[in-house]
Design an enzyme around this catalytic site. Structure first.
Site, PDB file in Angstrom:
ATOM      1  N   PHE A   1      62.439  25.650  51.807  1.00 17.77           N
ATOM      2  CA  PHE A   1      62.713  26.416  50.483  1.00 17.77           C
ATOM      3  C   PHE A   1      61.571  26.445  49.671  1.00 17.77           C
ATOM      4  CE2 PHE A   1      67.021  26.928  50.513  1.00 17.77           C
ATOM      5  CZ  PHE A   1      67.500  27.090  49.445  1.00 17.77           C
TER       6      PHE A   1
ATOM      7  N   VAL B   1      60.675  27.865  45.845  1.00 16.78           N
ATOM      8  CA  VAL B   1      61.222  28.731  44.716  1.00 16.78           C
ATOM      9  C   VAL B   1      60.521  28.285  43.722  1.00 16.78           C
ATOM     10  CG1 VAL B   1      63.614  28.957  45.698  1.00 16.78           C
ATOM     11  CG2 VAL B   1      63.139  27.020  44.388  1.00 16.78           C
TER      12      VAL B   1
ATOM     13  N   TYR C   1      57.076  26.051  43.174  1.00 17.85           N
ATOM     14  CA  TYR C   1      56.884  25.820  44.337  1.00 17.85           C
ATOM     15  C   TYR C   1      56.590  26.794  45.574  1.00 17.85           C
ATOM     16  CZ  TYR C   1      58.795  21.069  43.548  1.00 17.85           C
ATOM     17  OH  TYR C   1      58.817  19.866  43.273  1.00 17.85           O
TER      18      TYR C   1
ATOM     19  N   VAL D   1      58.515  22.150  51.375  1.00 19.03           N
ATOM     20  CA  VAL D   1      57.289  23.123  51.175  1.00 19.03           C
ATOM     21  C   VAL D   1      56.229  22.491  50.883  1.00 19.03           C
ATOM     22  CG1 VAL D   1      58.003  23.960  49.077  1.00 19.03           C
ATOM     23  CG2 VAL D   1      56.978  25.520  50.709  1.00 19.03           C
ATOM     24  N   ASP D   2      56.198  21.548  49.969  1.00 16.34           N
ATOM     25  CA  ASP D   2      55.092  20.670  49.419  1.00 16.34           C
ATOM     26  C   ASP D   2      54.569  19.987  50.199  1.00 16.34           C
ATOM     27  OD1 ASP D   2      57.017  19.267  48.872  1.00 16.34           O
ATOM     28  OD2 ASP D   2      56.508  18.477  46.911  1.00 16.34           O
TER      29      ASP D   2
ATOM     30  N   HIS E   1      61.365   6.854  55.888  1.00 18.54           N
ATOM     31  CA  HIS E   1      60.764   6.968  54.538  1.00 18.54           C
ATOM     32  C   HIS E   1      59.512   6.107  54.550  1.00 18.54           C
ATOM     33  CE1 HIS E   1      59.596   7.411  50.126  1.00 18.54           C
ATOM     34  NE2 HIS E   1      60.518   8.044  50.196  1.00 18.54           N
TER      35      HIS E   1
ATOM     36  N   GLU F   1      68.712  13.516  49.163  1.00 20.78           N
ATOM     37  CA  GLU F   1      68.485  12.446  50.007  1.00 20.78           C
ATOM     38  C   GLU F   1      69.460  11.303  49.915  1.00 20.78           C
ATOM     39  OE1 GLU F   1      64.222  11.548  50.341  1.00 20.78           O
ATOM     40  OE2 GLU F   1      64.670   9.678  49.201  1.00 20.78           O
TER      41      GLU F   1
ATOM     42  N   ASP G   1      52.084   9.940  52.915  1.00 21.50           N
ATOM     43  CA  ASP G   1      51.388  10.401  51.886  1.00 21.50           C
ATOM     44  C   ASP G   1      50.021   9.456  51.554  1.00 21.50           C
ATOM     45  OD1 ASP G   1      50.362  10.399  48.977  1.00 21.50           O
ATOM     46  OD2 ASP G   1      52.265  11.006  48.398  1.00 21.50           O
TER      47      ASP G   1
END
Length: 417
Positions: free
Chosen positions: A186, A188, A191, A277-278, A298, A368, A391
């Site tokens: 996605f 949108v 983003y 997407v990020d 996670h 989530e 990350d």
């Protein structure tokens, strides 16, 4: 003149002296080279031991190179497996050959363990060669039984946990040479700025050499900058409405997934991978991640205890997970599976979201939370380690040798608003 007997005696004496000198020289030489011979013998024995170990090594692991579990005592939780198979119908086929007298078979419940298996597994893992070798702060290897569950290579229900080195990509590529793979994303509102870097990195690292269809959903189809796509890969752009709140945008993905995995995708692909997407692909992400139902641990909770997982704890919510239940905390930024399994997952999560909206509540971490609820009671068949979702700002990075799919740094408040 000396008599003949003296001459014979003299030559006999010379012969004896010569023999003694030759023996003495050989003795001195033997004493000089004996330490070398002993060292060489020990080296040969050591090499023989190593060769024997190589012959045994693969069979003593808990995963084959193509990620099939090898079952040893202690590699599984029989309670979980019994619950999974409570309605399973099982047959036992026996073949009897003529002229072999039936003597009767008595089945006994015995725990037969080999000496090399005395090291029992903690939560379904064996301290074998292909178990992840983890170090503590003093760089000492952490024994398997004291290791956090996410650092092992098998879940208690025998799902492989994928870390670098647990698979043979050549074998897996051969198995999936004709597999059709989808990547759902996605992009949108604001983003959309992350879409091009996402797609470009996917072309470099995601399922390289395989048939891939990108399913891109955006409210700004005309603004999408298309990257150069390799042969055998397809980019599909689909329009989707942009919700006002980012929480609603994230939850709308489940609704969209439900529609597409039911109507369109079964005709086009075999497996679907869903991603945020990020993010950008930073290293190899290949067919080793494909499975019936795949979830990613996670990265912020892979060393945490179950009681500290941010599950939805309010019984009023459809995403509710009671204390004492749950195995891992999964992140919704990367998951996948066969198309029919993703349909079941997305339908269940969307249904839970709708139920919560009717009660005017929202799960603590939106989609989530519903994803984790589903995976508690529908165990994933394959689990991806935090190598596949990382990350660089997080602690405990020393455990992550390959950072394959990493978060893009951004101002969350600015992007979401």
């Amino acid at each position: 003149m000396p008599s003949p007997s003296y001459i014979v005696g003299f030559f006999f004496l010379l012969l004896i002296l010569g023999f003694c000198m030759q023996y003495t020289d050989r003795l001195i030489l033997y004493r000089q080279i004996k330490p070398k011979l002993d060292e060489n013998y020990k080296e040969q024995e050591h090499c023989k031991t190593l060769d024997d170990g190589k012959k045994k090594k693969r069979a003593l692991n808990v995963l084959t190179p193509w990620l099939a579990p090898i079952i040893w005592n202690g590699t599984y939780n029989i309670t979980m497996l019994d619950a999974q198979h409570k309605d399973t119908r099982i047959g036992l086929f026996v073949f009897g050959v003529k002229n072999i007298k039936y003597t009767g078979i008595k089945l006994e419940e015995k725990d037969k363990e080999l000496e090399h298996c005395k090291t029992l597994l903690y939560d379904g893992n064996k301290n074998a060669t292909n178990t992840l070798q983890c170090k503590d702060e003093n760089h000492q290897t952490i024994p398997a039984r004291n290791r956090k569950r996410a650092l092992n290579v098998l879940a208690p229900w025998l799902a492989p946990i994928i870390w670098n080195g647990t698979y043979n990509i050549t074998m897996l590529d051969a198995q999936h040479k004709d597999t059709r793979i989808g990547l759902f994303v996605f992009g949108v509102k604001k983003y959309i700025r992350f879409l091009l870097p996402f797609l470009e990195s996917a072309e470099r690292h995601f399922m390289v050499g395989h048939n891939v269809t990108y399913y891109v959903f955006t409210d700004k189809v005309n603004d999408v900058v298309k990257p150069k796509i390799a042969e055998g890969r397809i980019l599909q752009l689909h329009h989707v409405a942009a919700d006002q709140r980012w929480q609603d945008v994230s939850m709308r993905r489940m609704e969209t997934l439900t529609v597409f995995t039911k109507e369109r995708m079964p005709k086009e692909i075999d497996y679907l991978v869903c991603a945020d997407v990020d993010m950008v692909f930073n290293d190899h992400v290949g067919v080793e991640i494909l499975g019936d139902l795949v979830a990613t641990i996670h990265p912020g909770y892979f060393l945490s205890d179950t009681k500290s997982f941010p599950y939805e704890r309010r019984p009023v919510s459809a995403a509710y997970i009671p204390h004492g239940q749950g195995d891992f905390y999964y992140m919704a930024a990367l998951y996948g599976g066969k198309v029919d399994e993703i349909y079941k997952l997305s339908m269940a999560c969307h249904k839970g979201i709708v139920e919560d909206k009717k009660k005017d509540i929202e799960a603590i971490w939106q989609e989530e939370s519903h994803l984790n609820r589903y995976l508690v009671y529908n165990k994933p068949t394959k689990i991806l380690s935090p190598e596949y979702l990382w990350d660089n700002n997080l602690p405990n990075g020393e455990y992550i040798k390959r950072r394959r799919f990493i978060a893009v740094h951004k101002n969350h408040q600015e992007v979401r608003n």
